[in-house]
Design an enzyme around this catalytic site. Structure first.
Site, PDB file in Angstrom:
ATOM      1  N   ARG A  17       0.835  -1.194   0.000  1.00 30.46           N
ATOM      2  CA  ARG A  17       0.000   0.000   0.000  1.00 30.46           C
ATOM      3  C   ARG A  17       0.879   1.258   0.000  1.00 30.46           C
ATOM      4  O   ARG A  17       2.020   1.226   0.464  1.00 30.46           O
ATOM      5  CB  ARG A  17      -0.839   0.073   1.268  1.00 30.46           C
ATOM      6  N   GLY A  51       7.454  -1.832  -3.362  1.00 29.05           N
ATOM      7  CA  GLY A  51       7.308  -1.088  -2.114  1.00 29.05           C
ATOM      8  C   GLY A  51       6.222  -0.011  -2.175  1.00 29.05           C
ATOM      9  O   GLY A  51       5.639   0.263  -3.236  1.00 29.05           O
ATOM     10  N   HIS A  52       5.996   0.640  -1.052  1.00 29.36           N
ATOM     11  CA  HIS A  52       4.937   1.638  -0.926  1.00 29.36           C
ATOM     12  C   HIS A  52       5.220   2.849  -1.815  1.00 29.36           C
ATOM     13  O   HIS A  52       6.360   3.247  -1.986  1.00 29.36           O
ATOM     14  CB  HIS A  52       4.783   2.081   0.524  1.00 29.36           C
ATOM     15  N   ASN A  53       4.172   3.387  -2.375  1.00 33.73           N
ATOM     16  CA  ASN A  53       4.212   4.626  -3.186  1.00 33.73           C
ATOM     17  C   ASN A  53       4.850   4.442  -4.559  1.00 33.73           C
ATOM     18  O   ASN A  53       4.948   5.408  -5.321  1.00 33.73           O
ATOM     19  CB  ASN A  53       4.970   5.761  -2.483  1.00 33.73           C
ATOM     20  N   SER A  93       8.603   4.536  -3.238  1.00 36.68           N
ATOM     21  CA  SER A  93       8.486   5.828  -3.920  1.00 36.68           C
ATOM     22  C   SER A  93       9.257   5.931  -5.226  1.00 36.68           C
ATOM     23  O   SER A  93       9.349   7.014  -5.806  1.00 36.68           O
ATOM     24  CB  SER A  93       8.914   6.980  -2.992  1.00 36.68           C
TER      25      SER A  93
END
Lengths: 363, 363, 363
Positions: free
Chosen positions: A237, A258-260, A278
């Site tokens: 998420r 990974g996130h973002n 990110s």
């Protein structure tokens, strides 16, 4: 899964020859083919196996002489590898999951299932989840609250989709794949040693012992159409906004996103690839198996990484990379050639030192 | 999840300004914020997005001029990244797992569940397992016989905890995580080629074909308080004693911890890290994504490895490492600068050889 | 799990000394041993812990003086590590899965279960699947249609076996392992940039944006006898023929085996290894943790790769490899010694250049 040669050729937009009413019910390598199989001999070197097998029909390369090969019927395709996509889709016996809703599945009454959705034994579907028409939810799958799956999804056994995840049409997920685990985001009360090392390229400063506080993932995951996710792969998420995957992206097994992270359209993400938080990846990018990409980077359209490339800096569009740290493939090849000649270089320099020192003495 | 600006600031120990009775029900990036959101503009460059969004309140950096930014209310925090931990915990809608014991869960009558424990649909809890107060056992989770989970555990869907595993308070596990698989330990009747290669640094000696016998894992896994385990990560049992994880250790997705490994307190183990059997890791260690650590090594307190570092030897306390094989980060940077200049070095040495040879002739 | 010293020694083919009727019910490291434990002190340095523990009996190295060590009874083995295999098998309390078929399991009426098969809670077994005598199917396991498992299989919780997979006797699978996910095989309508890069070693040519078509996996997976598969590991189906694993192959956690791969007998595939599609691996091969092997390669019998080796080319039989790209271990050690001395080499060459230039001027 029985088709006539004629039907297969029509479906693939390929040419058929000979007794095109012949029926086949499977495909096989030439030497292992049974009477009922369509042999796959899409390059001349593969045709050598035909006499060892029992196939009466084969898929051949364009221009092949099927009669010379002793066949009763044949199909030829200009790009046989592409024809395999259509042929394999026709011939796939699949997992044989039963249609309908298995009585052991636990489906929240507020969940909305489209027409023709099948749900396997012991699957769980949460409150207000929406499943598009014709989707197949395999055994032991989990669909969280408010998750949205587009039409034609196919989830193998044990797939896990977290709350509020949104996925487009024709999503395929292999066994054990996870969408919507929480992001890995922790923070120390004071500046951490990692933050300092990043700023100083290696100097940790004073080493204070701190514990980590958790940053919860408030975002979710948004995935486009025609995406496939490999077995036991994970997409986390986002922290505030969603992690985003475009259309047509294919992930192999054990990949980690990974996130973002944002990934564009039509990318291939091979097995065991890891993309840290990110990072943004463009369109038509290919990340070879075991590639790692650091956080907060940008990888341009059409970039390609070879197997196990470790990307520690941005990659411009169209660049082909290899190695750890990642270099342009040509540079990598030249550098590693040099690396292997390094022991000789040391000997050469030692010899030069001796010669120069001797020459200095004789001056 | 609706709070007034005043409540949020009080909870974070931060300062509030303006109409602190204003209620917000979510957080968002400035440009995407709705009227009901608290915009996150914790650095001046993020504030530029505020006019594009609709937020009336924002979390800002210390000293920000909230009125100048056109806001009705604001919160400022001295270390905004740390404030995000508290803020995100307040705002997290979570997975929405229902409270109570789902009737489809299979719970051994001898299992002991604390007060307020919830157990999701189709979870399995084995004989004599003990689950601490307030724990959430998600759908499809498995807890083995005699396993102990401390208070406040939160297990996402499909987590697997083997028999006799002991875990402290506030454990979090992401979907598909596995604790207590058997260790990977096999032995040949006679000395194996691997044992010989280790002794001789490369020489296998005579190549006899042997089969492997299995060494069973009689130990289990002991995990401290406040540990988080990522999606599809694995922690194996010990051979004789337990594999041991300290307090406050956070593992990202797809990490692998081998048998007998010991990890201290407050470590970060990033995604796809692998730690081989019997290695010991100190406190406050950070292993970057895809780091690999060989077996039977020691990594000192506060050591840090960059992404994809492959650790083949002990690492002293406080050391920052990078590369394969792992080197001190400064050394790695210097060495790899040299590596890229290697092709030029070969040309320089060739030129020198020519010059020296010519000079020798003219002497 | 209580045995006399005499029984244990007989079972291991080892020698017993002293009061061989003494009963032990567990094993422990010397310093942590209780009165009822057999202490494991199989090297002289481990015996130092005996006085700190309470063991009355120990397993010792050949020739150890057990009376001198204050023991009442002892077992000595010529190769103690191998004796651990037998001893640990005797002493393993296992997972304690209940015998019989749990009523919550969903078993197709056409599935054939052998004598003494146990099926855990919430397991799913598909149509026409066949499970050999004495097999243990753990909780939450999935066995697909027409899959065949030999006698004596032991599947931990959440293992997933796809349709038409065939597995020999005594298969062990750790939690979450997946056999029979679909292969990762995609094709573009026109020649793709990856195909061009492979041909040209780095030049992508014109960058057209294409979407991928899926090649379905019509093959399955065939696995021999005595294979073990680690937690969350994945073995994919073949495209036309089966992916094939021989006898006695042991996979650690999170390993990835691509479509069409063939692996011989008695190989060790350590954690997080990835083997790409269509690669063939011989017998008695050892792939160290995080090894990656590119597609369509051949690795000869008895080859060994060190941790994190990235294999980009064929490996001859008996070769020991290390590094990225993989080199012979001796070459790797020599090359990396040189790498660390590279900064000094640059200084030496600069000094030489100065000396030669000066000498040229003075000529």
């Amino acid at each position: 899964m029985s088709y006539s040669i004629k039907e297969i050729a029509a479906s693939l937009g390929a040419e058929a020859f000979g007794n095109t009413d012949l029926i086949v019910s499977g495909v096989a390598e030439p030497a292992m083919a049974q009477v009922s199989d369509l042999a796959l001999a899409m390059k001349p070197e593969f045709a050598a196996g035909l006499p060892m097998g029992r196939a009466r029909a084969a898929m051949l390369w364009a221009g092949a002489d099927w009669q010379e090969l002793g066949l009763e019927a044949a199909i030829t395709a200009p790009r046989p590898r592409f024809a395999m996509a259509g042929l394999s889709a026709m011939m796939d016996p699949g997992q044989g999951y039963a249609p309908g809703i298995h009585p052991s599945a636990v489906i929240d009454p507020t969940a909305q299932l489209g027409d023709g959705v099948s749900v396997g034994p012991l699957a769980v579907i949460g409150a207000d989840a929406r499943i598009g028409d014709g989707s197949v939810i395999g055994p032991h799958c989990f669909i969280g609250n408010d998750a949205v799956l587009g039409a034609g999804a196919y989830l193998r056994e044990g797939v896990k989709i977290g709350a509020r995840v949104t996925i487009g049409a024709r999503f395929i997920a292999q066994p054990g794949a996870v969408v919507g685990g929480d992001g890995f985001s922790f923070v120390t009360p004071e500046e951490s040693t990692i933050e300092r090392v990043r700023d100083s390229l290696g100097d940790q400063g004073d080493l204070a012992s701190q514990s980590y506080a958790r940053i919860h993932s408030l975002g979710s995951v948004t995935i486009g159409d025609d995406v496939e996710l490999g077995a036991n792969s994970c997409i986390d998420r986002g922290t505030v906004r969603d992690t985003r995957i475009g259309n047509g992206v294919k992930f192999d097994n054990l990949a980690q996103i990974g996130h973002n992270v944002e990934i564009g359209n039509d990318c291939l993400i091979c097995a065991q690839v890891g993309v840290a938080g990110s990072t943004r990846i463009g369109n038509n990018v290919v990340l070879g198996g075991q590639t790692g990409v650091s956080d907060n980077l940008f990888i341009g359209d059409h970039a390609i990484t070879g197997g196990a490339t470790k990307v520690l800096a941005n990659v411009p569009a169209g660049r082909v990379m290899l190695g750890y740290p990642a270099m342009k493939m040509e540079t990598h090849i030249e550098v590693y050639k040099g690396l292997r000649r390094l022991p000789r270089l040391f000997r050469d320099v030692a010899a030069l030192q001796k010669a120069v020192s001797k020459s200095a003495k004789t001056d």
